[in-house]
Design a protein around this motif. Structure first.
Motif, PDB file in Angstrom:
ATOM      1  N   HIS A 114      30.434  41.287  37.855  1.00  0.00           N
ATOM      2  CA  HIS A 114      30.389  42.094  39.075  1.00  0.00           C
ATOM      3  C   HIS A 114      31.596  43.012  39.185  1.00  0.00           C
ATOM      4  CE1 HIS A 114      33.446  39.584  40.987  1.00  0.00           C
ATOM      5  NE2 HIS A 114      32.693  38.511  40.960  1.00  0.00           N
ATOM      6  N   TYR A 118      39.553  44.970  45.617  1.00  0.00           N
ATOM      7  CA  TYR A 118      40.478  44.258  46.496  1.00  0.00           C
ATOM      8  C   TYR A 118      41.140  45.313  47.376  1.00  0.00           C
ATOM      9  CZ  TYR A 118      40.176  40.016  43.613  1.00  0.00           C
ATOM     10  OH  TYR A 118      39.725  38.901  42.950  1.00  0.00           O
ATOM     11  N   HIS A 127      42.863  29.468  41.312  1.00  0.00           N
ATOM     12  CA  HIS A 127      41.575  28.789  41.134  1.00  0.00           C
ATOM     13  C   HIS A 127      41.180  28.728  39.664  1.00  0.00           C
ATOM     14  CE1 HIS A 127      40.560  33.059  41.082  1.00  0.00           C
ATOM     15  NE2 HIS A 127      39.492  32.719  40.362  1.00  0.00           N
ATOM     16  N   TYR A 144      39.914  45.910  33.688  1.00  0.00           N
ATOM     17  CA  TYR A 144      40.640  46.588  34.767  1.00  0.00           C
ATOM     18  C   TYR A 144      40.429  48.102  34.728  1.00  0.00           C
ATOM     19  CZ  TYR A 144      42.577  42.041  35.593  1.00  0.00           C
ATOM     20  OH  TYR A 144      42.703  40.712  35.888  1.00  0.00           O
ATOM     21  N   HIS A 189      44.274  30.670  37.568  1.00  0.00           N
ATOM     22  CA  HIS A 189      44.799  32.028  37.742  1.00  0.00           C
ATOM     23  C   HIS A 189      44.692  32.433  39.207  1.00  0.00           C
ATOM     24  CE1 HIS A 189      40.490  32.140  36.864  1.00  0.00           C
ATOM     25  NE2 HIS A 189      40.415  33.220  37.630  1.00  0.00           N
ATOM     26  N   VAL A 191      45.054  36.199  41.906  1.00  0.00           N
ATOM     27  CA  VAL A 191      45.361  37.623  42.041  1.00  0.00           C
ATOM     28  C   VAL A 191      46.411  37.727  43.142  1.00  0.00           C
ATOM     29  CG1 VAL A 191      44.463  39.914  42.647  1.00  0.00           C
ATOM     30  CG2 VAL A 191      43.029  38.318  41.354  1.00  0.00           C
ATOM     31  N   ALA A 202      34.795  41.634  36.954  1.00  0.00           N
ATOM     32  CA  ALA A 202      34.980  40.243  36.525  1.00  0.00           C
ATOM     33  C   ALA A 202      33.642  39.772  35.977  1.00  0.00           C
ATOM     34  CB  ALA A 202      35.409  39.379  37.705  1.00  0.00           C
ATOM     35  N   TRP A 204      31.490  36.657  33.299  1.00  0.00           N
ATOM     36  CA  TRP A 204      31.513  35.338  32.679  1.00  0.00           C
ATOM     37  C   TRP A 204      30.487  35.266  31.578  1.00  0.00           C
ATOM     38  CZ3 TRP A 204      31.953  36.469  37.813  1.00  0.00           C
ATOM     39  CH2 TRP A 204      33.214  36.204  38.359  1.00  0.00           C
TER      40      TRP A 204
HETATM   41  C1  OGA Z   1      37.681  36.072  39.760  1.00  0.00           C
HETATM   42  C2  OGA Z   1      39.067  36.452  39.438  1.00  0.00           C
HETATM   43  C3  OGA Z   1      40.671  38.151  38.823  1.00  0.00           C
HETATM   44  C4  OGA Z   1      40.921  39.627  38.770  1.00  0.00           C
HETATM   45  O1  OGA Z   1      36.894  36.963  40.161  1.00  0.00           O
HETATM   46  O2  OGA Z   1      37.342  34.882  39.618  1.00  0.00           O
HETATM   47  O3  OGA Z   1      39.859  35.581  39.228  1.00  0.00           O
HETATM   48  O4  OGA Z   1      41.977  39.986  38.228  1.00  0.00           O
HETATM   49  N1  OGA Z   1      39.403  37.771  39.326  1.00  0.00           N
HETATM   50  O5  OGA Z   1      40.121  40.414  39.259  1.00  0.00           O
END
Ligand code: OGA
Ligand code: NI
Length: 216
Positions: A114, A118, A127, A144, A189, A191, A202, A204
């Motif tokens: 997705h 932010y 988390h 990024y 990790h 943010v 992000a 998986w």
């Molecule tokens: C997540 C996450 C980190 C980021 O979506 O689970 O940890 O740097 N994102 O966007």
């Protein structure tokens, strides 16, 4: 000719990602997406924002808005098969999946991803990405999309590594074109607070096809 060169560059990046994953629990490469590809992704991002397709992200089964806000402040929009402008993205991620399967025997079958934005003043607390009830997520990928990002802008991704009794952290800037991968069940990790609007994808890599994840 130029395709040959591009393939070669991609092959080197894939090697670098897998070496990192094996030796230091995460892989990182810059310029995984070219400037042009980053622009395309940002354009799509903007279009989905204008169409109001972003929704406040949740945390697992938890949908209490107040609790959520103290944990993560991003808004997300899932990437779908029908997003034809993004087929180059899906193709690159599938190349990565094939390479990981060949070199690390991970048995990856599919991926989900997705867009995430932010807003200024938001974060995502520490988390793990694998849920207890759904162990489908094997590898986390972060792409990024922020041009000219500096330390002063905040929003770093902080990685936590256990070291005996202690732990070590490493902060990574969310710079445009950068790709990061790590084991979803292992690496904690967060943010850090961002001082500017921060864009990423992000994703998986899954050990079951997405359509079968209800069997997990
Ligand atoms: C997540 C996450 C980190 C980021 O979506 O689970 O940890 O740097 N994102 O966007
Ligand atoms: Ni995460």
């Amino acid at each position: 000719m130029s395709i040959g060169l591009d393939r070669n560059a991609l092959a080197q990046q894939l090697d670098q990602l897998v070496d990192g994953l094996a030796e230091q629990h995460f892989g990182l490469v810059d310029n995984f997406f070219t400037g042009e590809e980053v622009d395309t992704l940002l354009n799509e991002f903007e279009a989905y924002q204008q169409q109001d397709e972003f929704k406040k992200a949740g945390i697992g089964q938890q949908d209490d808005f107040q609790v959520n806000k103290k944990i993560r402040g991003d808004h997300i929009r899932w990437i779908e098969e029908s997003d034809t402008h993004l087929s180059f993205f899906a193709e690159k991620i599938r190349t990565l999946i094939d390479f990981l399967n060949q070199t690390c025997y991970l048995g990856l079958k599919d991926f989900e991803a997705h867009f995430a934005v932010y807003p200024e003043g938001t974060f995502y607390k520490r988390h793990l990405d694998q849920f207890h009830q759904d162990k489908n997520r094997q590898i986390t990928i972060l792409c990024y999309l922020n041009k000219e990002w500096t330390e002063a802008d905040g929003g770093q991704l902080r990685l936590f590594f256990p070291e005996g009794e202690n732990e070590k952290t490493l902060d990574i800037l969310p710079k445009a074109g950068r790709l990061l991968i790590f084991r979803s069940d292992k690496l904690e990790h967060e943010v850090l607070l961002t001082h500017k609007e921060r864009y990423s994808i992000a994703g998986w890599l899954l050990d079951k096809p997405k359509t079968l994840s209800f069997l997990a």
